[in-house]
Design an enzyme around this catalytic site. Structure first.
Site, PDB file in Angstrom:
ATOM      1  N   THR A   1       0.826  -1.208   0.000  1.00  0.00           N
ATOM      2  CA  THR A   1       0.000   0.000   0.000  1.00  0.00           C
ATOM      3  C   THR A   1       0.860   1.259   0.000  1.00  0.00           C
ATOM      4  O   THR A   1       0.604   2.201  -0.757  1.00  0.00           O
ATOM      5  CB  THR A   1      -0.912   0.018   1.235  1.00  0.00           C
ATOM      6  OG1 THR A   1      -1.634  -1.197   1.308  1.00  0.00           O
ATOM      7  CG2 THR A   1      -1.878   1.181   1.178  1.00  0.00           C
TER       8      THR A   1
ATOM      9  N   TYR B   1     -12.678  -5.129  -1.898  1.00  0.00           N
ATOM     10  CA  TYR B   1     -13.802  -4.802  -2.776  1.00  0.00           C
ATOM     11  C   TYR B   1     -14.797  -5.947  -2.941  1.00  0.00           C
ATOM     12  O   TYR B   1     -15.994  -5.740  -2.793  1.00  0.00           O
ATOM     13  CB  TYR B   1     -13.325  -4.312  -4.157  1.00  0.00           C
ATOM     14  CG  TYR B   1     -14.453  -3.648  -4.945  1.00  0.00           C
ATOM     15  CD1 TYR B   1     -14.899  -2.381  -4.598  1.00  0.00           C
ATOM     16  CD2 TYR B   1     -15.084  -4.310  -5.989  1.00  0.00           C
ATOM     17  CE1 TYR B   1     -15.941  -1.778  -5.284  1.00  0.00           C
ATOM     18  CE2 TYR B   1     -16.135  -3.719  -6.678  1.00  0.00           C
ATOM     19  CZ  TYR B   1     -16.554  -2.457  -6.330  1.00  0.00           C
ATOM     20  OH  TYR B   1     -17.600  -1.868  -7.007  1.00  0.00           O
TER      21      TYR B   1
ATOM     22  N   TYR C   1      -1.657 -10.152   5.342  1.00  0.00           N
ATOM     23  CA  TYR C   1      -1.818  -8.723   5.630  1.00  0.00           C
ATOM     24  C   TYR C   1      -3.297  -8.433   5.833  1.00  0.00           C
ATOM     25  O   TYR C   1      -4.078  -8.470   4.892  1.00  0.00           O
ATOM     26  CB  TYR C   1      -1.233  -7.918   4.461  1.00  0.00           C
ATOM     27  CG  TYR C   1      -1.317  -6.408   4.581  1.00  0.00           C
ATOM     28  CD1 TYR C   1      -1.553  -5.758   5.786  1.00  0.00           C
ATOM     29  CD2 TYR C   1      -1.119  -5.607   3.441  1.00  0.00           C
ATOM     30  CE1 TYR C   1      -1.603  -4.383   5.863  1.00  0.00           C
ATOM     31  CE2 TYR C   1      -1.165  -4.235   3.513  1.00  0.00           C
ATOM     32  CZ  TYR C   1      -1.411  -3.622   4.719  1.00  0.00           C
ATOM     33  OH  TYR C   1      -1.460  -2.252   4.797  1.00  0.00           O
TER      34      TYR C   1
ATOM     35  N   ARG D   1      -8.922  -0.714   4.662  1.00  0.00           N
ATOM     36  CA  ARG D   1      -8.780  -0.594   3.216  1.00  0.00           C
ATOM     37  C   ARG D   1      -9.489  -1.712   2.461  1.00  0.00           C
ATOM     38  O   ARG D   1      -9.956  -1.505   1.345  1.00  0.00           O
ATOM     39  CB  ARG D   1      -7.292  -0.576   2.828  1.00  0.00           C
ATOM     40  CG  ARG D   1      -6.576   0.710   3.196  1.00  0.00           C
ATOM     41  CD  ARG D   1      -5.128   0.683   2.735  1.00  0.00           C
ATOM     42  NE  ARG D   1      -4.419   1.917   3.077  1.00  0.00           N
ATOM     43  CZ  ARG D   1      -4.318   2.975   2.288  1.00  0.00           C
ATOM     44  NH1 ARG D   1      -4.899   2.969   1.103  1.00  0.00           N
ATOM     45  NH2 ARG D   1      -3.647   4.052   2.670  1.00  0.00           N
TER      46      ARG D   1
ATOM     47  N   LYS E   1       0.788  -9.453   9.130  1.00  0.00           N
ATOM     48  CA  LYS E   1       0.831  -8.011   9.409  1.00  0.00           C
ATOM     49  C   LYS E   1      -0.584  -7.622   9.800  1.00  0.00           C
ATOM     50  O   LYS E   1      -1.501  -7.653   8.984  1.00  0.00           O
ATOM     51  CB  LYS E   1       1.284  -7.244   8.170  1.00  0.00           C
ATOM     52  CG  LYS E   1       1.238  -5.727   8.333  1.00  0.00           C
ATOM     53  CD  LYS E   1       1.604  -5.011   7.029  1.00  0.00           C
ATOM     54  CE  LYS E   1       1.484  -3.507   7.162  1.00  0.00           C
ATOM     55  NZ  LYS E   1       1.797  -2.797   5.892  1.00  0.00           N
TER      56      LYS E   1
ATOM     57  N   ILE F   1       5.560  -3.827  10.731  1.00  0.00           N
ATOM     58  CA  ILE F   1       5.786  -3.501   9.323  1.00  0.00           C
ATOM     59  C   ILE F   1       5.451  -2.026   9.226  1.00  0.00           C
ATOM     60  O   ILE F   1       4.296  -1.628   9.293  1.00  0.00           O
ATOM     61  CB  ILE F   1       4.908  -4.339   8.370  1.00  0.00           C
ATOM     62  CG1 ILE F   1       5.091  -5.837   8.661  1.00  0.00           C
ATOM     63  CG2 ILE F   1       5.252  -4.007   6.924  1.00  0.00           C
ATOM     64  CD1 ILE F   1       6.498  -6.361   8.483  1.00  0.00           C
TER      65      ILE F   1
END
Length: 296
Positions: free
Chosen positions: A45, A108, A134, A139, A162, A204
């Site tokens: 990202t 999404y 992750y 997001r 993460k 991270i």
């Protein structure tokens, strides 16, 4: 997967015409290695992966591997909301010499927990590389629950997560439910010390672009049992951590790097560079620099 205590989610330097600037990328990598980064995560990202095409992603991974020369691990962000596409990117990263891959929760299309298990398990079956999961609900719009991470941790090459859910409860549950070899990293700089206090392995990081040495000193103080000093350093660093996320990532950290003379260029649309927000950031940074944080 030996990522150390601080893995840096590296920004992607751009030239004025918007193309990747590989000369600046080399300088940035050397800066990060010199200032406390234990492992490098590219095409995540913070690297503006949504605006990178497949050719660019492969080029960045290839270049990072060549420049790093096995001094620290290079982890390639290869996760997408398309399982087949994620497999393709993962295989490319393996061929290019990456030391591991980072796979984000599909965004999404919002899979349920069963869908996440199927997605990650399938990708894992298609590569020999170690995998860093992750989880970033802010997001991806879905939260990978602790039970799901625990189930996935039983797959031999899924070796770390993460965690950017912001929930220490969830992170602690993952630590409790996984074996000692499975690593749990914070995806939020501000939770580095709190997570390590409950048994986590590090962060991270985005802030490590500009305060990597200071973060390492905080971690070393904690590991040495000097909890008072570690807590003090955390409190001093906290305004910087917050400022780094005061606008969409990586806008603030690129501003900070450029301000420090480590050129990374601007951001690609739909992100836009700092406007008047830079004044607030500058105030936080100037206040931080008044502290003599580094231990002798």
């Amino acid at each position: 997967m030996e990522l150390g205590q601080i893995g840096t989610a590296m920004v992607t330097p751009f030239a004025k015409n918007g193309a990747i600037d590989f000369d600046l990328t080399e300088k940035l990598i050397e800066h990060l290695i010199a200032t406390g980064t234990d492992s490098l995560i590219v095409c995540g990202t913070t690297g503006e992966s949504p605006t990178l095409n497949h050719v660019e992603k492969s080029a960045i991974v290839k270049y990072a591997v060549e420049i790093v020369r096995k001094r620290i691990p290079v982890i390639a962000g290869t996760g997408t909301f398309n399982t087949a596409e994620s497999v393709k990117l993962t295989k490319q990263a393996e061929q290019l010499g990456a030391d591991g891959v980072m796979l984000v929760t599909p965004y999404y299309n919002k899979p349920d927990q069963r869908g996440m298990v199927a997605h990650f398990a399938h990708i894992a079956s298609e590569t020999k590389l170690p995998i860093l999961l992750y989880n970033i609900p802010g997001r991806s719009a879905v939260n990978m629950q602790a039970e799901t991470v625990i189930e996935l941790s039983k797959i031999h090459n899924i070796r770390a997560v993460k965690e950017a859910s912001g929930s220490l409860d969830q992170m602690a549950a993952i630590i409790n439910g996984t074996d000692a070899g499975f690593k749990v990293y914070s995806g939020d700089d501000a939770l580095t010390l709190p997570l390590m206090a409950v048994g986590g392995d590090g962060v991270i990081s985005v802030a490590s672009h500009v305060v990597g040495l200071e973060m390492q000193q905080m971690i070393k103080a904690f590991q040495a049992g000097d909890i008072t000093e570690a807590a003090k350093m955390h409190r001093i660093l906290l305004p910087v951590f917050n400022a780094i996320f005061s606008a969409p990532n990586p806008v603030p950290v690129k501003y900070a790097l450029n301000k420090l003379g480590i050129e990374t260029g601007g951001v690609r649309m739909p992100l836009t560079d700092f406007g008047k927000e830079s004044e607030t950031f500058d105030a936080v940074w100037n206040a931080f620099k008044k502290h003599d944080m580094l231990l002798p």
